[in-house]
Design a protein around this motif. Structure first.
Motif, PDB file in Angstrom:
ATOM      1  N   ASP A 204      14.612 -18.160  -9.404  1.00 33.94           N
ATOM      2  CA  ASP A 204      13.299 -17.739  -9.615  1.00 33.94           C
ATOM      3  C   ASP A 204      13.079 -16.807  -8.052  1.00 33.94           C
ATOM      4  OD1 ASP A 204      10.749 -17.319 -10.412  1.00 33.94           O
ATOM      5  OD2 ASP A 204      10.123 -18.562  -8.812  1.00 33.94           O
ATOM      6  N   ARG A 205      13.372 -17.455  -6.917  1.00 30.04           N
ATOM      7  CA  ARG A 205      13.068 -16.909  -5.557  1.00 30.04           C
ATOM      8  C   ARG A 205      13.844 -15.842  -5.361  1.00 30.04           C
ATOM      9  NH1 ARG A 205      10.760 -20.254  -1.524  1.00 30.04           N
ATOM     10  NH2 ARG A 205      10.936 -18.392  -0.417  1.00 30.04           N
ATOM     11  N   LEU A 206      15.249 -15.525  -6.056  1.00 32.26           N
ATOM     12  CA  LEU A 206      16.065 -14.516  -6.015  1.00 32.26           C
ATOM     13  C   LEU A 206      15.811 -13.306  -6.731  1.00 32.26           C
ATOM     14  CD1 LEU A 206      19.351 -16.388  -4.489  1.00 32.26           C
ATOM     15  CD2 LEU A 206      17.572 -15.264  -3.119  1.00 32.26           C
TER      16      LEU A 206
ATOM     17  N   VAL B 298      16.540 -16.972   0.587  1.00 29.55           N
ATOM     18  CA  VAL B 298      15.796 -15.858   0.622  1.00 29.55           C
ATOM     19  C   VAL B 298      16.042 -14.966   1.724  1.00 29.55           C
ATOM     20  CG1 VAL B 298      13.441 -14.720   0.559  1.00 29.55           C
ATOM     21  CG2 VAL B 298      13.972 -16.678  -1.140  1.00 29.55           C
TER      22      VAL B 298
ATOM     23  N   ASP C 228      14.013 -10.920  -7.247  1.00 29.80           N
ATOM     24  CA  ASP C 228      13.910  -9.685  -6.578  1.00 29.80           C
ATOM     25  C   ASP C 228      15.155  -9.005  -5.697  1.00 29.80           C
ATOM     26  OD1 ASP C 228      11.484  -9.494  -7.818  1.00 29.80           O
ATOM     27  OD2 ASP C 228      10.226 -10.147  -6.323  1.00 29.80           O
TER      28      ASP C 228
ATOM     29  N   ARG D  78      14.759 -22.948  -9.478  1.00 31.97           N
ATOM     30  CA  ARG D  78      14.212 -22.612  -8.326  1.00 31.97           C
ATOM     31  C   ARG D  78      14.902 -21.632  -7.563  1.00 31.97           C
ATOM     32  NH1 ARG D  78      13.686 -28.088  -7.590  1.00 31.97           N
ATOM     33  NH2 ARG D  78      14.715 -27.843  -5.578  1.00 31.97           N
ATOM     34  N   VAL D  79      16.051 -21.472  -7.198  1.00 33.15           N
ATOM     35  CA  VAL D  79      16.664 -20.351  -6.589  1.00 33.15           C
ATOM     36  C   VAL D  79      16.718 -18.942  -7.308  1.00 33.15           C
ATOM     37  CG1 VAL D  79      18.927 -19.661  -5.688  1.00 33.15           C
ATOM     38  CG2 VAL D  79      18.231 -22.112  -5.161  1.00 33.15           C
TER      39      VAL D  79
ATOM     40  N   GLU E 113      15.843 -23.041  -0.507  1.00 38.09           N
ATOM     41  CA  GLU E 113      15.402 -22.007  -1.436  1.00 38.09           C
ATOM     42  C   GLU E 113      15.001 -21.010  -0.244  1.00 38.09           C
ATOM     43  OE1 GLU E 113      14.594 -25.063  -2.133  1.00 38.09           O
ATOM     44  OE2 GLU E 113      13.500 -25.355  -3.851  1.00 38.09           O
ATOM     45  N   ASP E 114      14.083 -21.195   0.730  1.00 37.27           N
ATOM     46  CA  ASP E 114      13.608 -20.247   1.685  1.00 37.27           C
ATOM     47  C   ASP E 114      15.008 -19.749   2.487  1.00 37.27           C
ATOM     48  OD1 ASP E 114      11.105 -20.974   0.911  1.00 37.27           O
ATOM     49  OD2 ASP E 114      10.803 -22.667   2.658  1.00 37.27           O
TER      50      ASP E 114
ATOM     51  N   ASP F 228      17.465 -11.449   2.097  1.00 38.27           N
ATOM     52  CA  ASP F 228      16.762 -10.311   3.134  1.00 38.27           C
ATOM     53  C   ASP F 228      17.427  -9.783   4.182  1.00 38.27           C
ATOM     54  OD1 ASP F 228      14.396 -10.695   1.557  1.00 38.27           O
ATOM     55  OD2 ASP F 228      13.437 -11.988   3.009  1.00 38.27           O
TER      56      ASP F 228
END
Length: 195
Positions: free
Chosen positions: A55-57, A24, A59, A52-53, A20-21, A28
């Motif tokens: 949610d993290r992406l 992101v 934005d 999870r992915v 997930e990190d 970015d």
């Protein structure tokens, strides 16, 4: 829905951080298309990873495609199929398929796939010894009548122009971007896209 010119194909084993990190960081750095490939995960675990992915992406403006796992069950509305996988019913919003030869490309076109990945174009550190490699000429021979195609397998930024000249709609990249998300800028520049 139009897919971006660069698709990242995930491999959490090659990421130097939680997947997930890494995704992101890729977002970015301008990545707008991801194929979540973690096919070895059981359906429930893969579904939780997808959640999870997403949610993290949230934005980021990223199209997330999910490879159908070994259990044959999609874990999202936009799916990527293995070359030999059955076409899902009901039809998902977006369907892509991995292809390696003219027969597989023809099948994907007949099924109405929205895109295909065609591999291996070049030797790959992610799948050493996999092939034979198509090269740009072999890639071009497979693309007549194909859905929009992404060149996959050992594609480096310096290969992008040759892949596009062969008729590819874009490139799909696993290892280099899993290991170093900042390289996305080089791929996007080669595709003529800004980060």
């Amino acid at each position: 829905m139009r897919l971006p010119g660069l698709l990242v194909v995930t491999d959490r084993a090659q990421a130097g951080e939680p997947l997930e990190d890494a995704l992101v960081r890729l977002a970015d750095n301008g990545v707008r298309g991801v194929v979540l490939r973690e096919k070895d995960l059981p359906y429930d675990e893969r579904s939780r990873l997808v959640d999870r992915v997403v949610d993290r992406l949230a934005d980021h403006d990223v199209v997330l495609l999910v490879a159908i796992g070994r259990d044959g069950r999609p874990a999202g509305p936009r799916v990527h199929l293995a070359a030999d996988a059955d076409f899902p019913t009901p039809r998902p919003e977006i369907v892509g398929r991995s292809c390696h030869d003219a027969g597989e490309v023809g099948r994907a076109a007949a099924e109405g796939c929205d895109y295909v990945t065609v591999s291996p174009v070049f030797p790959s550190d992610s799948k050493p010894g996999y092939g034979p490699c198509l090269g740009p000429d072999g890639l071009g021979r497979l693309l007549a009548g194909a859905p929009p195609a992404y060149a996959l397998g050992g594609v480096l930024p310096g290969h992008v122009e040759a892949c596009l000249s062969a008729g590819a709609a874009g490139v799909a990249v696993m290892g280099p971007l899993m290991r170093e998300p900042a390289l996305a800028a080089d791929y996007l520049a080669a595709l003529g896209q800004e980060t």
